[in-house]
Every structure is written in C-alpha cells, then in structure tokens.
Motif scaffolding. Structure first.
Motif, PDB file in Angstrom:
ATOM      1  N   TYR A 180       0.602  -1.045  -0.366  1.00 35.13           N
ATOM      2  CA  TYR A 180      -0.201   0.267   0.182  1.00 35.13           C
ATOM      3  C   TYR A 180       0.584   1.257  -0.043  1.00 35.13           C
ATOM      4  N   GLU A 181       1.017   1.991  -0.974  1.00 39.18           N
ATOM      5  CA  GLU A 181       1.817   3.139  -0.922  1.00 39.18           C
ATOM      6  C   GLU A 181       1.135   4.608  -0.855  1.00 39.18           C
ATOM      7  N   ASP A 182       1.356   5.528   0.314  1.00 37.81           N
ATOM      8  CA  ASP A 182       0.249   6.404   0.210  1.00 37.81           C
ATOM      9  C   ASP A 182       0.518   7.162  -0.708  1.00 37.81           C
ATOM     10  N   PRO A 183      -0.455   7.913  -1.335  1.00 40.85           N
ATOM     11  CA  PRO A 183      -0.331   8.544  -2.345  1.00 40.85           C
ATOM     12  C   PRO A 183      -0.010  10.355  -2.168  1.00 40.85           C
ATOM     13  N   TRP A 184      -0.115  10.362  -0.972  1.00 44.11           N
ATOM     14  CA  TRP A 184       0.407  11.720  -0.427  1.00 44.11           C
ATOM     15  C   TRP A 184       1.808  11.750  -0.142  1.00 44.11           C
ATOM     16  N   LEU A 185       2.039  11.210   0.776  1.00 46.46           N
ATOM     17  CA  LEU A 185       3.114  11.105   1.740  1.00 46.46           C
ATOM     18  C   LEU A 185       4.606  10.287   0.831  1.00 46.46           C
ATOM     19  N   ALA A 186       4.384   9.305  -0.163  1.00 51.22           N
ATOM     20  CA  ALA A 186       5.641   7.849  -1.090  1.00 51.22           C
ATOM     21  C   ALA A 186       6.456   9.004  -2.246  1.00 51.22           C
ATOM     22  N   GLY A 187       7.314   8.877  -2.247  1.00 46.71           N
ATOM     23  CA  GLY A 187       8.670   9.612  -3.191  1.00 46.71           C
ATOM     24  C   GLY A 187       7.893   9.158  -4.281  1.00 46.71           C
ATOM     25  N   GLY A 188       8.540   9.503  -5.598  1.00 53.75           N
ATOM     26  CA  GLY A 188       8.532   9.450  -6.911  1.00 53.75           C
ATOM     27  C   GLY A 188       6.766   9.653  -7.399  1.00 53.75           C
ATOM     28  N   HIS A 189       6.192   8.315  -8.168  1.00 53.74           N
ATOM     29  CA  HIS A 189       4.724   8.482  -8.912  1.00 53.74           C
ATOM     30  C   HIS A 189       3.838   7.917  -7.953  1.00 53.74           C
ATOM     31  N   ASN A 190       2.945   8.735  -8.252  1.00 52.26           N
ATOM     32  CA  ASN A 190       1.788   8.100  -7.268  1.00 52.26           C
ATOM     33  C   ASN A 190       0.664   8.107  -7.540  1.00 52.26           C
ATOM     34  N   GLY A 191       0.070   7.821  -7.064  1.00 46.85           N
ATOM     35  CA  GLY A 191      -0.754   6.644  -7.604  1.00 46.85           C
ATOM     36  C   GLY A 191      -2.315   7.415  -6.691  1.00 46.85           C
ATOM     37  N   LEU A 192      -2.634   8.395  -6.742  1.00 54.55           N
ATOM     38  CA  LEU A 192      -4.079   9.272  -6.425  1.00 54.55           C
ATOM     39  C   LEU A 192      -4.508   9.130  -8.100  1.00 54.55           C
ATOM     40  N   SER A 193      -5.981   9.123  -7.762  1.00 53.92           N
ATOM     41  CA  SER A 193      -7.249   8.986  -8.546  1.00 53.92           C
ATOM     42  C   SER A 193      -7.327  10.182  -8.825  1.00 53.92           C
TER      43      SER A 193
END
Length: 470
Positions: A180-193
């Motif tokens: 589970y990659e937090d889309p607001w806190l992780a670095g690099g590309h993020n999985g925001l919908s």
C-alpha cells in the motif's frame, strides 16, 4: 518500541522491514544486498539499471540508433543487462539472509520484455517482483512463469480488487504481499485517482484497513500488507504492529536508504537531503507518465512550474473574446488571444521568454530560446523509456509508435534527468538542475538527531537503528 517479530513473506520468515525500490540507478544491488543481509527485504531497481564491463566500470547508456524504435531496442538491451548485473551483486552480498526483490514500473518502456529478460538471466537470484505505476495485470503471469513471488503496488482497496478479479486470483499462491503506497506521502510517482484531492491527504489507517477487509474477502487474511510512504520511526506506527484488525504488516523505507554510505547517489544530493525543510517536497503533475509525482521543489521543478504559469489559451480563428492577433513561430502564423492575455504575453516577451510553444490543450507556453532548443532536442533524442510519453508522443505500440497526440512541452525527458542526477560527479549542480524524487518526510533528515553533524550511516547502521528504535 514494541518488539519487532518476523513475519511470513514469500514463503520465508523475514523481519518486516522492506527497502523501497527507487527508479533509475538509485536502488542498486549494493544497497539491496546489504539490506537483505540484515534479515529484511532488499529491493533493487530494474528500471534501466546500470551494467558493468569486464573491469567493473559502469557502462554509460549512450544511444546510437537513428530512430526512436532503434533507440528503444538499445534501451531494452541496456535494461536487461543492468537488471541481471544488479541481481548478481545483491545476491553476492546477501549471503542467503533476507530476500531480494526487483522493482519495475509497469509503464516503463518494454516492461514485460525487460523483466522477463532479467529473470531469465538471473535465475535463482531474485525472490520477488515489486511493481507499480499502472495496473500490472500481467505481473502474476510473469511470476508463475518463473516461480517467483509478486508484490503489486496499489493505493486503494479498489485498485487491488480490480487486479485480483482480472488476473491475480489465478496465482494466489505466489502473491507474497500487497504494497500500500500512500499517494500523498510516498516519493516518486503516486497513485492518486481522479476522485482524490492532492491537497487533502487522507489518514492511511482506514485505507489500509479497507484493503485488508477486501483481501480477507478473497481469502488473503494472512498475506502481508507493506505500508509504504511516510514511515520514519517504527514507534510512530506501534498501533499497526501486531494489530489483529490489520493482520500481518511490514514497513517500507524508500527515502531513508538514499542517505547511506552505500547509496549510489552523489554527495551533493545527499547533502541536499540534510537541508530539506517541511514543504520542500512538491506533489506535481509534470511527469511525462501523466501520474502525479513527489519531488524536491528545486530549480528544475520551478522551471517547469514557470512554463505552465506562462501559459495562455489560443484559437485559430476569432472566437468570442479571442480577437487579439499574435504571430507564432518563425513564419508568425496568426492565432488569436484574449486582449488581457496579449498584455501578459508582451510582458513575458520583454522578460526574454520569446519562444511560444504549442501544447496539446490548445494553449501556448512561453520559454527562452535556450529552453525551447533544449526541449526540441530532448524530444528528438527520445529512446522510448516509457510505454507512452506525453513529452515526446512516443508509444511502444505498433504500427505508428505514437500516442496520437501532440508532444507536450510542459513536461520533460524523465530518462535524461534521472540518468543525470543518478550519475552526478563532483562539482555538478545536478540536485538543483534535475528531477530529485523524495518522499514528503524528507525534511526529517534535518530534524532527526540520528543525522546530527551531517552523520551518514551505512545500510547496516540504518537497518539496526530502525529495528531497535530511537
């Protein structure tokens, strides 16, 4: 801090500490091998990884093909040889402890060909595949072919459900865990919908709990979830450890391994990390992938922001308020702007932003002649490092090898900038002039007593500090 117990992952017992895989040339076999040697899960990046000659010298990835298709084939060959080299290095260091994972981006150019070639050439050296940046339905098929475990990266229960129902249920025995990659806190590309607000971060606990409930519905109650993004000290996550609601949880560290002796990034990048302040990491949508990404708000990002800020809509004929004539390009082809926009454009021209470039959204951006020349050259030099690219309009799909859209000058060549910053030499300004990915907790390097007086730990020292607490 709570006692940290081993969990079952990928068929073996490991400490629930995972090294996050980071893009081009940043997570390599050296850091991966040492992380795994500590009893955790080390991860090297199989995204255009470095390979070496007979003397152990890095082979520069220089392209000679005359067409993008030719250069794409060169890129795939470099990537396969590099992935094999990094897997071998990690295996040699590891000594049989922990696990070695390879990280790939599903949207990278030739992703399936690359990871298949790496697994064929590094048989028995890789224990797991981590994969995100897209919906990697074929990941389970690749895992079954080579008998390795797979670890999809998702940012919601809904995304995992789609993957499971379409493909992963056929290879449930090889699903080693779900990241589970937090889309607001992780670095690099993020999985925001599209339904999520980039300016409104959500608490990860209910999102991960929803993922666990979905996994239990699929009979995956004992399959670990790996929390990625925002993890710094484990005592800050004690309510997650041994929590029966969440089930088995591991924690992924992506940003912190950047600042180690073994990390291959240059010294100026490491020193920059020690000076970051809260808010210095910027969630943006400039990436040629079309995804959101998190990067340090340096000169590179600011230049991209400037391109988009110096932007006006145009029409090719008089429409509504678009009545003011403006000449574009060497032939000064007439387009129409609103009168207020023409005033802004004239101000930009005086400031030296004299080149107007068209975007796919029927807008013009204004840049300097030097910037325009570099944008055009980078587009010409495209080697197809993504499955499809906004910046160059490349697509790996035949017969046209184009995404059918106009190239977008508001973006950039991601392969060029990541290769540059990943291989900086002494005295270069790479961290200011190139894309520098980082998780949003990067500012904590400057606040954490562990890094006092500029201390940079070895991977072993960092791993031990994480497992034993502050």
């Amino acid at each position: 801090m709570k006692a940290l117990n081993a969990i079952r992952m990928g068929g073996v017992d490991v400490l629930p500490i995972v090294e996050g895989g980071k893009g081009v040339a940043v997570s390599d076999g050296l850091t991966c091998g040492h992380w795994a040697a500590g009893g955790g899960v080390g991860t090297f990046s199989a995204v255009n990884a470095d390979s070496y000659d007979a003397l152990g010298q890095r082979i520069p990835q220089i392209y000679h093909g005359r067409t993008r298709r030719d250069r794409h084939e060169e890129l795939v060959d470099y990537a396969i040889r590099g992935g094999i080299a990094q897997a071998q290095q990690a295996h040699d260091i590891n000594g049989g402890a922990g696990r070695i994972h390879a990280n790939i981006l599903w949207e990278m150019g030739g992703a399936e060909r690359v990871i298949t070639g790496v697994l064929e050439g590094a048989k028995g050296l890789i224990n797991g595949l981590t994969c995100g940046a897209g919906m990697p339905y074929r990941l389970s098929d690749i895992a079954m072919k080579f008998g390795v475990h797979y670890y999809p990266i998702v940012s919601s229960a809904r995304a995992f459900s789609a993957l499971w129902k379409r493909a992963y249920h056929k290879a449930s025995n090889l699903l080693g865990g779900v990241v589970y990659e937090d889309p607001w806190l992780a670095g690099g590309h993020n999985g925001l919908s599209n339904s999520e607000d980039p300016a409104r971060p959500e608490d990860p606990f209910p999102r991960v709990l929803a993922l666990r409930k979905q996994m239990r519905d699929f009979g995956l109650g004992d399959t670990p979830i790996i929390m990625a993004g925002g993890v710094w000290w484990l005592e800050e996550w004690e309510d997650w450890i041994d929590n029966p609601e969440l089930g088995p949880i591991a924690f992924q560290f992506g940003t912190r391994p950047l600042l180690t002796h073994e990390s291959p990034i240059g010294d100026s990048w490491k020193q920059k990390l020690l000076t970051l302040k809260k808010g210095d990491v910027f969630l943006n949508r400039f990436s040629p992938t079309g995804f959101y990404s998190s990067a340090v708000n340096n000169g590179f990002i600011q230049e991209l922001r400037g391109r988009s800020d110096r932007q006006v809509a145009y029409t090719t004929e008089v429409v509504g308020d678009h009545t003011a004539e403006f000449g574009v390009g060497p032939r000064k082809r007439i387009v129409y702007l609103t009168k207020p926009d023409l005033v802004r454009v004239r101000q930009w021209l005086v400031q030296g932003f004299t080149e107007a470039l068209r975007t796919p959204d029927t807008t013009l951006i204004f840049v300097t002649p030097e910037s325009a020349a570099q944008i055009y050259q980078d587009q010409v030099d495209c080697m197809g490092c993504l499955s499809q690219c906004r910046f160059s309009n490349w697509s790996q799909e035949a017969p046209d090898y184009s995404n059918g859209k106009k190239a977008d000058p508001r973006s950039f060549c991601i392969q060029k900038t990541l290769q540059t910053i990943g291989h900086e030499t002494a005295g270069e300004k790479s961290p200011e002039d190139n894309l520098m990915f980082s998780g949003h907790n990067g500012f904590r390097f400057a606040l954490d007593p562990f890094y006092s007086n500029g201390f940079i730990p070895t991977v072993r020292q960092l791993f031990e500090r994480i497992t034993t607490g502050r």
